[in-house]
Design an enzyme around this catalytic site. Structure first.
Site, PDB file in Angstrom:
ATOM      1  N   GLY A  98       0.867  -1.168   0.000  1.00  0.00           N
ATOM      2  CA  GLY A  98       0.000   0.000   0.000  1.00  0.00           C
ATOM      3  C   GLY A  98       0.902   1.216   0.000  1.00  0.00           C
ATOM      4  O   GLY A  98       2.121   1.077  -0.136  1.00  0.00           O
ATOM      5  N   CYS A  99       0.336   2.430   0.170  1.00  0.00           N
ATOM      6  CA  CYS A  99       1.199   3.616   0.092  1.00  0.00           C
ATOM      7  C   CYS A  99       1.784   3.943   1.450  1.00  0.00           C
ATOM      8  O   CYS A  99       2.666   4.763   1.560  1.00  0.00           O
ATOM      9  CB  CYS A  99       0.460   4.803  -0.503  1.00  0.00           C
ATOM     10  SG  CYS A  99      -0.829   5.474   0.533  1.00  0.00           S
ATOM     11  N   ILE A 100       1.279   3.327   2.506  1.00  0.00           N
ATOM     12  CA  ILE A 100       1.854   3.596   3.837  1.00  0.00           C
ATOM     13  C   ILE A 100       2.050   2.272   4.567  1.00  0.00           C
ATOM     14  O   ILE A 100       1.321   1.321   4.347  1.00  0.00           O
ATOM     15  CB  ILE A 100       0.978   4.554   4.662  1.00  0.00           C
ATOM     16  CG1 ILE A 100       1.582   4.815   6.041  1.00  0.00           C
ATOM     17  CG2 ILE A 100      -0.453   4.078   4.772  1.00  0.00           C
ATOM     18  CD1 ILE A 100       0.976   5.965   6.775  1.00  0.00           C
ATOM     19  N   PHE A 160       5.361  11.592   0.539  1.00  0.00           N
ATOM     20  CA  PHE A 160       6.158  10.528  -0.082  1.00  0.00           C
ATOM     21  C   PHE A 160       6.068  10.620  -1.595  1.00  0.00           C
ATOM     22  O   PHE A 160       5.272  11.385  -2.136  1.00  0.00           O
ATOM     23  CB  PHE A 160       5.693   9.142   0.407  1.00  0.00           C
ATOM     24  CG  PHE A 160       4.231   8.856   0.153  1.00  0.00           C
ATOM     25  CD1 PHE A 160       3.245   9.404   0.961  1.00  0.00           C
ATOM     26  CD2 PHE A 160       3.843   8.040  -0.901  1.00  0.00           C
ATOM     27  CE1 PHE A 160       1.900   9.145   0.729  1.00  0.00           C
ATOM     28  CE2 PHE A 160       2.496   7.774  -1.141  1.00  0.00           C
ATOM     29  CZ  PHE A 160       1.530   8.330  -0.313  1.00  0.00           C
ATOM     30  N   PRO A 180       6.929   7.034   3.179  1.00  0.00           N
ATOM     31  CA  PRO A 180       6.710   8.085   4.181  1.00  0.00           C
ATOM     32  C   PRO A 180       7.771   8.019   5.288  1.00  0.00           C
ATOM     33  O   PRO A 180       8.053   6.956   5.823  1.00  0.00           O
ATOM     34  CB  PRO A 180       5.326   7.743   4.745  1.00  0.00           C
ATOM     35  CG  PRO A 180       4.643   6.992   3.662  1.00  0.00           C
ATOM     36  CD  PRO A 180       5.726   6.205   2.988  1.00  0.00           C
TER      37      PRO A 180
END
Lengths: 101, 409
Positions: free
Chosen positions: A99-101, B348, B354
């Protein structure tokens, strides 16, 4: 005993760090280390995943696999228990889905 | 006269229309924008509506109030896009538009029909989405009536627009239920197809205990196969059943059906573009902007904001017969609401996950990256007026590319 996996580099979670170094023999050996024996149906998925990666530079999603082959989602989960995107990617020498995080 | 055609007048289409109206010579170019819905929604606000933090009227305005003069607006759905012929056919009056440059900014739709049983007897009774205006408004009513039980959040499949919104939803639900005094009567379950709630190592190390601290159960690698609305149970393809009293679903996200009808997208109807230039991989005068494209970035408004100036420059280069050279780096900026008036900020791009640090001023802030703070929550709230301002053409002074200064990379 030496194995084809001896010279292959993996990350901490067992995914190959260089997908280009993958061969069919390595795929077989990774599958064996996960306790799987690969059937012709597994290879439909693996071959598709490799082709998809070469064309798109990323691992296919379950939808990509089922929409472009005759493998149904249910069969996909039977072939690669407990997370086909992850296990199929591992055996195919591709990176883990994120996922993005 | 040449035609610059934009499909979709949401965040991406509006920003592109405004930018191109400023940059193109309007004696030579006519700009046309097409959309089927006259309302413009502030979509990040959908998250706050179920908890009564925003009123429905806070997140809706009319699209015409944002579209610049000199741009022709047509209200219609799209019948077919034919890039080989440089032609788009609209449903209204079967109008045909020949274009010289085409921007596809048709966005993303939620598709509950893609999961067996989702649209059955339970839909909008005890099964809701919060990625649409109608869904979030109805969920607000259901939450008001909710007296405890099993509240299950389910993400159907990736990618979804705003991948952090489901996390925010469950954190806000935890807080909301505590305030109502029924948290001890509620089980919160978060089910996701991803291997973890936070999948990037740095975020997981910093934020991984947020579920445990709030008593939220995680059901990872969960690929929903069907919904049984009679028994109130969801089942995964590998046979795991989760009973629910209230199911908050993030249904499959797909590009619009006009893309599918035209046979010009990928398996989820997204336009395939170069992830740097956002130019179509098949037709050089076609561009995919915002969440309609297939780039591996978050499908969020901030991403669109960071893209639009670069794409505009690339389109102008292409019109001038040059190679597009502006490269989008995948920059995303998201505030993650964590409840109790706090939020986490993440920044990010394609190459950097991040990380910790400060934003937007290195070493100063005022916002803290990858940390839960009150001022980050204010940042989230400021996004709304900033967004409406940006839609009206007020410049948002945040650089397009991600800065590495002041960050622990």
């Amino acid at each position: 005993m030496s194995s084809v996996l001896d010279k292959v580099k993996f990350d901490s979670e067992g995914f190959m760090t260089d997908p280009k170094a993958w061969t069919k023999e390595i795929g077989e050996a990774i599958a064996a280390s996960e306790g799987m024996k690969l059937s012709a149906r597994h290879w439909v998925v693996i071959n598709f995943a490799r082709k998809y990666f070469e064309e798109n530079g990323e691992s296919p999603t379950p939808r990509n696999i089922t929409k472009n082959s005759d493998v149904t989602t249910k069969e996909l989960y039977e072939l690669f228990p407990g997370g086909p995107a992850k296990l199929a990617a591992k055996v195919s020498g591709l990176g883990k889905p994120h996922g993005c995080i | 006269m040449k035609t610059f055609l934009i499909l979709g007048a949401g965040t991406a289409g509006t920003l592109m229309a405004r930018t191109m109206a400023r940059k193109l010579d309007l004696r030579e170019w006519k700009i046309i924008i097409v959309d089927r819905d006259e309302k413009h929604y502030y979509q990040p606000g959908f998250l706050f509506i179920p908890f009564g933090m925003y009123k429905p009227s806070d997140v809706v305005k009319t699209k015409t109030s944002f579209l610049p003069r000199h741009v022709e607006v047509i209200w219609s759905d799209i019948e077919k896009i034919e890039p080989e012929e440089n032609r788009v056919t609209l449903t209204r009056g079967k109008q045909v538009i020949q274009y010289d440059e085409l921007v596809i900014a048709t966005g993303v739709e939620i598709r509950p029909d893609q999961t067996e049983g989702m649209l059955g007897a339970g839909w909008q009774k005890n099964i809701f989405d919060f990625y649409t205006y109608a869904g979030s408004v109805k969920l607000a009513e259901a939450l008001k009536r909710f007296e405890g039980g099993r509240l299950v959040v389910n993400i159907t499949e990736m990618p979804v627009k705003c991948p952090v919104a489901p996390l925010e939803f469950i954190f806000l639900a935890d807080w909301y239920l505590r305030k109502r005094g029924i948290r001890n009567k509620t089980e919160l379950i978060y089910s996701t197809p991803l291997p973890d709630a936070f999948t990037k190592p740095r975020a997981n190390a910093k934020l991984g205990d947020m579920f445990k601290l709030r008593g939220i159960t995680l059901e990872a690698e969960y690929a929903i196969g069907s919904v049984d609305a009679g028994k109130n149970i969801i089942s995964s393809y590998d046979g795991r059943e989760i009973p629910y009293d209230l199911l908050v679903s993030v249904p499959t996200n797909m590009g619009v059906e006009a893309i599918e009808r035209s046979g010009i997208g990928d398996d989820l109807n997204y336009i395939q573009v170069d992830k740097g230039t956002l130019q179509s991989k098949r037709w050089p005068n076609v561009w995919g902007v915002g969440d309609a494209n297939n780039i591996p970035a978050s499908k969020a408004g901030s991403v669109t904001h960071f893209q639009h100036e670069l794409v505009a420059a690339n389109i102008l280069a292409h019109i001038a017969g040059k190679t597009p050279e502006e490269i989008f780096d995948g920059h995303s900026l998201c505030y993650i609401e964590s409840g109790r008036g706090k939020a986490i900020l993440i920044d990010f791009n394609y190459d950097y996950e991040p990380v910790e640090g400060t934003y937007p001023i290195p070493g100063i802030g005022p916002f803290q990256l990858l940390k839960e703070t009150t001022i980050n929550h204010w940042g989230k709230l400021i996004f709304k007026p900033m967004y409406w301002g940006m839609m009206k053409g007020i410049n948002v002074p945040l650089p397009s590319k991600m800065s590495k200064a002041g960050k622990k990379l």
